[in-house]
Design an enzyme around this catalytic site. Structure first.
Site, PDB file in Angstrom:
ATOM      1  N   ASP A 222      -9.570  50.363 -30.282  1.00  0.00           N
ATOM      2  CA  ASP A 222      -9.098  48.918 -30.208  1.00  0.00           C
ATOM      3  C   ASP A 222     -10.434  48.053 -29.844  1.00  0.00           C
ATOM      4  O   ASP A 222     -10.750  46.991 -30.661  1.00  0.00           O
ATOM      5  CB  ASP A 222      -8.374  48.478 -29.255  1.00  0.00           C
ATOM      6  CG  ASP A 222      -8.456  48.999 -27.871  1.00  0.00           C
ATOM      7  OD1 ASP A 222      -9.689  49.709 -27.553  1.00  0.00           O
ATOM      8  OD2 ASP A 222      -7.701  48.742 -27.014  1.00  0.00           O
ATOM      9  N   HIS A 223     -11.432  48.667 -29.521  1.00  0.00           N
ATOM     10  CA  HIS A 223     -12.397  47.835 -28.853  1.00  0.00           C
ATOM     11  C   HIS A 223     -13.738  47.666 -29.712  1.00  0.00           C
ATOM     12  O   HIS A 223     -14.463  46.712 -29.797  1.00  0.00           O
ATOM     13  CB  HIS A 223     -13.291  48.205 -27.445  1.00  0.00           C
ATOM     14  CG  HIS A 223     -12.425  48.056 -26.411  1.00  0.00           C
ATOM     15  ND1 HIS A 223     -11.150  48.357 -26.127  1.00  0.00           N
ATOM     16  CD2 HIS A 223     -12.759  47.360 -25.075  1.00  0.00           C
ATOM     17  CE1 HIS A 223     -10.860  47.911 -24.779  1.00  0.00           C
ATOM     18  NE2 HIS A 223     -11.754  47.167 -24.254  1.00  0.00           N
TER      19      HIS A 223
ATOM     20  N   ASP B 232      -9.715  51.541 -18.510  1.00  0.00           N
ATOM     21  CA  ASP B 232      -9.858  50.033 -18.609  1.00  0.00           C
ATOM     22  C   ASP B 232      -9.251  49.187 -17.612  1.00  0.00           C
ATOM     23  O   ASP B 232      -8.165  49.596 -17.377  1.00  0.00           O
ATOM     24  CB  ASP B 232      -9.247  49.941 -20.036  1.00  0.00           C
ATOM     25  CG  ASP B 232      -9.447  48.419 -20.627  1.00  0.00           C
ATOM     26  OD1 ASP B 232     -10.312  48.318 -21.447  1.00  0.00           O
ATOM     27  OD2 ASP B 232      -9.009  47.432 -19.858  1.00  0.00           O
TER      28      ASP B 232
ATOM     29  N   ARG C 250     -10.404  37.247 -19.224  1.00  0.00           N
ATOM     30  CA  ARG C 250     -11.766  36.960 -18.537  1.00  0.00           C
ATOM     31  C   ARG C 250     -12.658  35.835 -19.214  1.00  0.00           C
ATOM     32  O   ARG C 250     -12.491  35.559 -20.549  1.00  0.00           O
ATOM     33  CB  ARG C 250     -12.708  38.121 -18.830  1.00  0.00           C
ATOM     34  CG  ARG C 250     -12.129  39.231 -17.976  1.00  0.00           C
ATOM     35  CD  ARG C 250     -13.225  40.584 -17.710  1.00  0.00           C
ATOM     36  NE  ARG C 250     -12.373  41.256 -16.889  1.00  0.00           N
ATOM     37  CZ  ARG C 250     -12.283  42.650 -16.783  1.00  0.00           C
ATOM     38  NH1 ARG C 250     -12.871  43.222 -17.887  1.00  0.00           N
ATOM     39  NH2 ARG C 250     -11.610  43.206 -15.628  1.00  0.00           N
TER      40      ARG C 250
ATOM     41  N   SER D  95     -15.127  45.000 -15.523  1.00  0.00           N
ATOM     42  CA  SER D  95     -14.665  46.047 -16.609  1.00  0.00           C
ATOM     43  C   SER D  95     -14.665  47.377 -15.598  1.00  0.00           C
ATOM     44  O   SER D  95     -15.301  47.693 -14.454  1.00  0.00           O
ATOM     45  CB  SER D  95     -15.899  46.282 -17.610  1.00  0.00           C
ATOM     46  OG  SER D  95     -15.560  47.458 -18.094  1.00  0.00           O
TER      47      SER D  95
ATOM     48  N   ARG E  72     -15.989  50.115 -17.179  1.00  0.00           N
ATOM     49  CA  ARG E  72     -16.865  50.951 -17.698  1.00  0.00           C
ATOM     50  C   ARG E  72     -17.817  51.532 -16.888  1.00  0.00           C
ATOM     51  O   ARG E  72     -18.595  50.876 -16.070  1.00  0.00           O
ATOM     52  CB  ARG E  72     -17.750  50.284 -18.681  1.00  0.00           C
ATOM     53  CG  ARG E  72     -18.705  48.804 -18.271  1.00  0.00           C
ATOM     54  CD  ARG E  72     -19.095  47.949 -19.031  1.00  0.00           C
ATOM     55  NE  ARG E  72     -18.111  47.059 -19.791  1.00  0.00           N
ATOM     56  CZ  ARG E  72     -18.445  45.849 -19.819  1.00  0.00           C
ATOM     57  NH1 ARG E  72     -19.486  45.380 -19.909  1.00  0.00           N
ATOM     58  NH2 ARG E  72     -17.303  45.143 -20.576  1.00  0.00           N
TER      59      ARG E  72
HETATM   60  C1  MIC Z   1     -12.927  44.434 -20.835  1.00  0.00           C
HETATM   61  O1  MIC Z   1     -11.875  43.768 -20.841  1.00  0.00           O
HETATM   62  O2  MIC Z   1     -14.035  44.119 -20.038  1.00  0.00           O
HETATM   63  C2  MIC Z   1     -12.982  45.879 -21.347  1.00  0.00           C
HETATM   64  C3  MIC Z   1     -13.849  45.579 -22.593  1.00  0.00           C
HETATM   65  O3  MIC Z   1     -11.651  45.994 -21.875  1.00  0.00           O
HETATM   66  C4  MIC Z   1     -13.411  46.678 -20.402  1.00  0.00           C
HETATM   67  C5  MIC Z   1     -13.432  48.138 -20.638  1.00  0.00           C
HETATM   68  C6  MIC Z   1     -15.035  48.498 -21.310  1.00  0.00           C
HETATM   69  O4  MIC Z   1     -15.983  48.028 -20.848  1.00  0.00           O
HETATM   70  O5  MIC Z   1     -14.801  49.337 -22.151  1.00  0.00           O
HETATM   71  C7  MIC Z   1     -12.502  47.008 -19.145  1.00  0.00           C
HETATM   72  O6  MIC Z   1     -11.937  45.747 -18.874  1.00  0.00           O
HETATM   73  O7  MIC Z   1     -12.242  47.973 -18.508  1.00  0.00           O
HETATM   74 FE1  SF4 Z   2      -9.447  44.319 -24.922  1.00  0.00          FE
HETATM   75 FE2  SF4 Z   2      -9.986  44.027 -22.467  1.00  0.00          FE
HETATM   76 FE3  SF4 Z   2      -9.817  42.005 -23.991  1.00  0.00          FE
HETATM   77 FE4  SF4 Z   2      -7.703  43.529 -23.347  1.00  0.00          FE
HETATM   78  S1  SF4 Z   2      -9.132  42.368 -22.054  1.00  0.00           S
HETATM   79  S2  SF4 Z   2      -8.054  42.626 -25.284  1.00  0.00           S
HETATM   80  S3  SF4 Z   2      -8.400  45.527 -23.211  1.00  0.00           S
HETATM   81  S4  SF4 Z   2     -11.317  43.581 -24.384  1.00  0.00           S
END
Ligand code: MIC
Ligand code: SF4
Length: 758
Positions: free
Chosen positions: A98-99, A163, A451, A648, A650
């Protein structure tokens, strides 16, 4: 291990049998009522026989029911898993693509482009999943949390996901926790998942939402009250009569964005709304199984009678008087009712015009969300209004997309000029190729995401992002301005008619059932056929790189460490390891280290992403300095302020420093996942015993960290700072390493410990 497109009811029944036994034993032992979250945690303890762990202190081992990973984090997790030499994953595991899909034109073309641009990574994830017995959800099938909610989440279950928004499944009463890849690997290799027993925050909901107020407003308000760090180390449990008035998907929105207050997870007790959602998504058996153990899936009566005696703190929210909110910019806890945004924007000098409005994401794209937003759009269009800003819609899953397309809802958005993007993260994670504004153009966007850190959506520091409910997003898009209050203000159509937007009207679940759309799930082949699957990583790949275990600690104290970076203010995972274009390198540790601390604000002078290279005194970007220290064989520390690493899950934000020679990160405080990720990778995560000691560290200082042979749980670690003139000062730092976790540090990483035990 068989992995299906849904959680088999046999797995759920087995989990419920354990739950019932463990809960009655715990109740008998403690003699006090238990909260919902406590019961689920107890039901998943690796060893349920002992006394209940101490809240906020004890580290405990759990046995989660499932693991879910998204494509951007799964790569590193699989690369770690592969070094363990096992033949299959020990618990049901799924991977969700998805990302990596970039939002550029529209769903179809963007998906095709992603398949082409990321074919190497998708091939890797598909083959590695098949090889080790995990389920694979293809690109286009949807965003991890929505797919999990529709297929895998179940009341009373426990899941970890790589995630931070994994807690979305709390909307179905699951303890679902966001973790770094190394935590997932523990569970996938058959080891327990180790985490601190949390504290419990109760949110007592009374009344019921009406008019423009939506579930999103509950969490926007909670973020206001608790701030981005207020949930750290805690599970937030929603209870009270108001909880039952919110749909399961609305509950999921609230739990999803609990990540923004740092909570370990958030959840609701099992109720009728969850049963309705389970049935609507084809899981009648699951609803029946949950109904049969409902008493274990809600707080004991004693908790409801005396919440203050059971939760560590209690927040009261009256849904009937909750106003629609909008939070931002820059931080998800900067809250105000939408009616007050205009005045604040004027006072702050923010642009009044909205440059883009974005609906959807894993946070807010349920059938109910989309029907509510669509009701506003269609009423407005019928009265001659048009959207005044580009409107982008991201369905959370293929099932949602197909259902809202069938029911004519997507058509309503499209007729109003909206662009429908792929079922993927897209602009929510910086995968948004935007040409209408450039860096330096102050502009405002409104989203129904979760976010809003700077650069998050379009990579531009000059974009101010606000998060709110989908219905408020579309109302603001129709006004084109932030100083519009949909409750009280009116708009004018082209012919001058004055229009008062009606209150949104939603439908909780599709009356004609869900349309699954195109199948997106690939089950792994049966065990006998898996050995033949080759998982290829080209040694010349730019995207994937085999991992080599980090070296164990050499047994000596650290001396003469350089300070690579002392970050001032917010240092989120986006500051440490940015997403956007860097998502391309999530499977290549060396290449992704090219973004290390690129967003950090240098405490010495305020420059972003650069500092003084101690090898020659030149100013260079941090990633370059780190590379040069690495080449020179130097070890170094990073220094941070409060809530370091928020955002995140990550683990790149921990693996990159480790790879480049970081031995310790010293901060005023850590976000939970960031701290665990550092510990897992063998980096010391230290906090100043006296927060004022943050000021004791200068740019040219050298750091010594002593007494490491005696590292013990709860024992402070002494840090000595030597200035360029030879003057020294010393202070204590704290760590949260348990005895087992100290082995991670000694062995070089948690994974090294696992490897030695297999
Ligand atoms: C996000 O919302 O910041 C992400 C991208 O989903 C991350 C995961 C990532 O950095 O791969 C998360 O929230 O964990
Ligand atoms: Fe994707 Fe993270 Fe955004 Fe949800 S918050 S849509 S998992 S990047």
């Amino acid at each position: 291990m068989a992995v299906h497109a849904s959680t088999p009811v046999t797995l759920i029944e087995a989990a419920y049998a354990r739950l019932a036994a463990a809960v009655s034993a715990a109740r008998a032992q403690t003699g006090r009522p238990l909260t919902t979250a406590e019961k689920i945690l107890i039901g998943h303890l690796d060893d349920p026989s002992g006394p209940l762990p101490e809240r906020g202190r004890s580290y405990v081992d759990f046995r989660p029911d499932r693991v879910a990973m998204q494509d951007a984090t799964a790569q590193m997790a699989w690369l770690q898993f592969m070094t363990a030499g096992l033949t299959e994953v020990a618990v049901p595991t799924t991977v969700h693509c998805d990302h990596l899909i970039q939002a550029r034109v529209d769903a179809r073309r963007d998906l095709l482009a992603a398949l082409e641009n990321h074919d190497e990574v998708y091939d890797f994830l598909e083959s590695v999943s098949a090889r080790y017995g995990a389920g694979f959800w293809k690109p286009g099938s949807g965003i991890i949390h929505q797919v999990v909610l529709e297929n895998y989440a179940f009341p009373g279950g426990m899941m970890i996901g790589t995630d931070s928004h994994t807690p979305n499944a709390g909307g179905l009463g699951m303890v679902a926790v966001g973790v770094g890849g190394a935590d997932a690997v523990d569970v996938m290799t058959g080891f327990p998942w180790n985490v601190r027993w949390p504290k419990f925050i109760g949110v007592h909901l009374t009344g019921h939402l009406s008019g423009w107020s939506a579930p999103k407003d509950v969490i926007l308000k909670v973020a206001d009250l608790l701030t981005v760090a207020g949930g750290t180390g805690a599970i937030v449990e929603y209870f009270g009569p108001g909880a039952e008035t919110i749909s399961a998907t609305g509950k999921a929105t609230i739990c999803n964005m609990g990540a923004e207050i740092g909570a370990t997870t958030s959840l609701f007790a099992y109720d009728e709304s969850m049963a309705r959602f389970l049935k609507a998504t084809g899981r009648e058996q699951m609803a029946a199984a949950a109904g049969a153990v409902a008493e274990h899936l809600r707080p004991d009566d004693g908790v409801l009678a005396d919440p203050a005696g059971s939760y560590d703190s209690v927040i009261e929210i009256d849904l009937s008087s909750l106003a629609p909110h909008i939070n931002g910019p820059h931080s998800p806890d900067r809250a105000r009712p939408v009616s007050e945004l205009g005045a604040e924007a004027a006072a702050e000098g923010w642009p009044m015009e909205i440059s883009a409005a974005l609906v959807g994401s894993c946070t807010n794209s349920s059938y109910e969300d989309i029907t509510r937003a669509a009701s506003i759009v269609s009423a407005a269009v019928a009265r001659g209004l048009k959207v005044q800003a580009p409107l982008l819609v991201t369905p959370g899953s293929e099932q949602i997309r197909a259902t809202i397309a069938r029911d004519g809802l997507l058509g309503i958005f499209e007729e109003a000029g909206a662009t429908v993007l792929a079922n993927a993260c897209g602009p929510c994670i910086g995968q948004w190729s935007r040409s209408d504004v450039a860096e330096g153009d102050a502009n405002v966007i409104v989203t129904s995401y979760n976010r809003n850190f700077p650069k998050r959506n379009d990579g531009l520091a000059s974009t101010l992002a606000f998060v709110t409910s989908p219905e408020v997003v579309v109302a603001l898009a129709l006004a084109g301005r932030v100083d519009f209050d949909p409750l009280n203000d009116t708009l004018h159509s082209d012919d001058g008619t004055e229009v008062h937007l009606p209150e949104p009207i939603g439908t909780e679940l599709p009356p004609d059932g869900f349309d699954p759309g195109e199948a997106g799930f690939l089950a792994p082949p049966p065990p006998g056929e898996r050995d033949a699957i080759e998982v290829r990583i080209s040694p010349t790949s730019r995207r994937l790189q085999e991992l080599h275990p980090f070296a164990p600690w050499d047994g000596r104290d650290f001396e003469g460490l350089a300070v690579l970076v002392k970050a001032a203010g917010k240092c989120t995972t986006d500051h440490i390891s940015a997403a956007g274009p860097w998502l391309a390198y999530r499977g290549h540790l060396e290449n992704i280290s090219g973004n290390l601390f690129a967003g950090a604000v240098n405490a010495f002078g305020g420059a972003v992403g650069e500092g003084k290279d101690q090898t020659d005194g030149q100013v260079r970007p941090y990633p370059e300095i780190a590379k040069r220290y690495h080449a020179a064989g130097w070890s170094w520390v990073a220094v941070g302020d409060a809530n370091y690493g928020e955002g995140s899950s990550r683990e790149h934000a921990a693996m990159e420093p480790r790879f480049r020679g970081c031995v310790a990160v010293i901060t005023r405080s850590f976000a939970r996942i960031a701290e665990t990720n550092l510990k897992k990778q063998g980096v010391l995560a230290l906090t100043f015993a006296d927060p004022a000691d943050y000021d004791a560290i200068g740019p040219d200082d050298r750091i010594a960290i002593g007494g490491l042979a005696d590292l013990a749980p709860g024992r402070p670690v002494r840090v000595k700072v030597t200035g360029p003139d030879g003057s020294t000062t010393a202070f204590d730092t704290r760590h949260t390493l348990s005895a087992d976790q100290i082995d991670w540090f000694r062995a070089g990483s948690a994974l090294n410990v696992i490897r030695s035990r297999l």
